[in-house]
Design an enzyme around this catalytic site. Structure first.
Site, PDB file in Angstrom:
ATOM      1  N   SER A  42      13.370  60.503 109.188  1.00 11.97           N
ATOM      2  CA  SER A  42      12.092  60.206 109.840  1.00 11.97           C
ATOM      3  C   SER A  42      11.442  58.965 109.212  1.00 11.97           C
ATOM      4  O   SER A  42      12.016  57.881 109.290  1.00 11.97           O
ATOM      5  CB  SER A  42      11.214  61.458 109.766  1.00 11.97           C
ATOM      6  OG  SER A  42      10.094  61.323 110.566  1.00 11.97           O
TER       7      SER A  42
ATOM      8  N   ASP B 214      13.646  65.026 120.993  1.00 16.53           N
ATOM      9  CA  ASP B 214      12.788  64.608 119.887  1.00 16.53           C
ATOM     10  C   ASP B 214      11.507  63.979 120.440  1.00 16.53           C
ATOM     11  O   ASP B 214      11.569  62.938 121.110  1.00 16.53           O
ATOM     12  CB  ASP B 214      13.560  63.589 119.011  1.00 16.53           C
ATOM     13  CG  ASP B 214      12.852  63.290 117.704  1.00 16.53           C
ATOM     14  OD1 ASP B 214      11.614  63.362 117.673  1.00 16.53           O
ATOM     15  OD2 ASP B 214      13.553  62.986 116.723  1.00 16.53           O
TER      16      ASP B 214
ATOM     17  N   HIS C  79      12.798  66.930 116.468  1.00 18.93           N
ATOM     18  CA  HIS C  79      12.756  65.969 115.356  1.00 18.93           C
ATOM     19  C   HIS C  79      13.339  66.553 114.063  1.00 18.93           C
ATOM     20  O   HIS C  79      13.550  65.836 113.103  1.00 18.93           O
ATOM     21  CB  HIS C  79      11.297  65.547 115.141  1.00 18.93           C
ATOM     22  CG  HIS C  79      11.146  64.304 114.322  1.00 18.93           C
ATOM     23  ND1 HIS C  79      11.672  63.090 114.697  1.00 18.93           N
ATOM     24  CD2 HIS C  79      10.526  64.079 113.119  1.00 18.93           C
ATOM     25  CE1 HIS C  79      11.381  62.177 113.779  1.00 18.93           C
ATOM     26  NE2 HIS C  79      10.695  62.767 112.811  1.00 18.93           N
TER      27      HIS C  79
HETATM   28  C1  MLT Z   1       6.880  57.144 111.183  1.00 15.32           C
HETATM   29  O1  MLT Z   1       5.671  57.007 111.163  1.00 15.32           O
HETATM   30  O2  MLT Z   1       7.635  56.627 110.353  1.00 15.32           O
HETATM   31  C2  MLT Z   1       7.437  57.979 112.276  1.00 15.32           C
HETATM   32  O3  MLT Z   1       6.457  58.275 113.202  1.00 15.32           O
HETATM   33  C3  MLT Z   1       8.079  59.205 111.762  1.00 15.32           C
HETATM   34  C4  MLT Z   1       7.094  60.080 111.059  1.00 15.32           C
HETATM   35  O4  MLT Z   1       6.906  59.901 109.884  1.00 15.32           O
HETATM   36  O5  MLT Z   1       6.497  60.949 111.692  1.00 15.32           O
END
Ligand code: MLT
Length: 204
Positions: free
Chosen positions: A102, A152, A183
């Site tokens: 992520s 996701d 996700h």
């Molecule tokens: C981010 O901000 O890097 C992406 O939205 C993934 C997350 O951290 O939720």
């Protein structure tokens, strides 16, 4: 950067750079590193940004909207951290594989987009396109695994396809593994990443 370092058993196995997701920490992905390559050295930093107390690797303006200036600053900070750590812990600088989930996958993607030679490979679990409208460096000897979820809500499948296209157009060989999931990082995705890493590095 605050971090955990674990020395490896096999000096020929690549070092794993573990990059946690939003709200995670430097210890979160240590079990994942052990599954992926138990004999590898592991370098796992804590993101320096806080969002309502939650650690991250760079600031965002809203969900999915990155603060580009901070992304660039933090990408450089992480690159310098890898360089300094490689010297301090006597790691082979040419054998660093990023494993990010992520937000951690997004800064790993940003390292690939901005610094040639910084990573020899990357495992990106649920990444987004870190930046648009920039020329990527030559990634022709950089294999990349992308784990993605068909449902996701944070990274739409079309964004995964776009990231694959961008990396491939810079020469990277990209393997995309799809799960019928959201996700979250599933066991099946970890197993696929582990198989891919063993096929890519004979020392794992
Ligand atoms: C981010 O901000 O890097 C992406 O939205 C993934 C997350 O951290 O939720």
């Amino acid at each position: 950067m605050k971090h955990v370092f674990r020395s490896g058993v096999d000096p020929d196995a690549p070092t794993l750079l573990m990059l946690h997701g939003t709200g995670g920490n430097e210890k979160d992905l240590l079990p994942l590193a052990r599954i992926l390559s138990p004999d590898s050295a592991v370098l796992s930093p804590l993101g320096n940004v806080r969002e309502n107390g939650m650690p991250r690797f760079f600031r965002r303006l809203a969900e999915g909207v990155f603060d580009e200036e901070d992304l660039l600053f933090r990408t450089k900070e992480l690159k310098e951290f890898i360089d300094e750590s490689a010297e301090k812990y006597e790691l082979d600088r040419k054998q660093v594989v990023a494993v990010g989930y992520s937000n951690g996958a997004n800064i790993a993607g940003s390292l690939l987009f901005h610094y040639p030679g910084v990573l020899c490979a990357a495992i990106l679990h649920h990444p987004m396109v870190p930046r648009r409208g920039v020329a990527l460096p030559d990634l022709s000897d950089v294999p990349v695994f992308i784990g993605a979820g068909r449902n996701d809500p944070i990274c739409a499948p079309s964004e995964t396809d776009e990231l694959q296209r961008l990396l491939e157009s810079a020469g990277a060989s990209v393997h995309v593994h799809w799960e019928h999931a959201g996700h979250q990082l599933t066991r099946a995705e970890v197993e696929a990443a582990s198989r891919w890493l063993r096929d890519t590095f004979k020392t794992v």
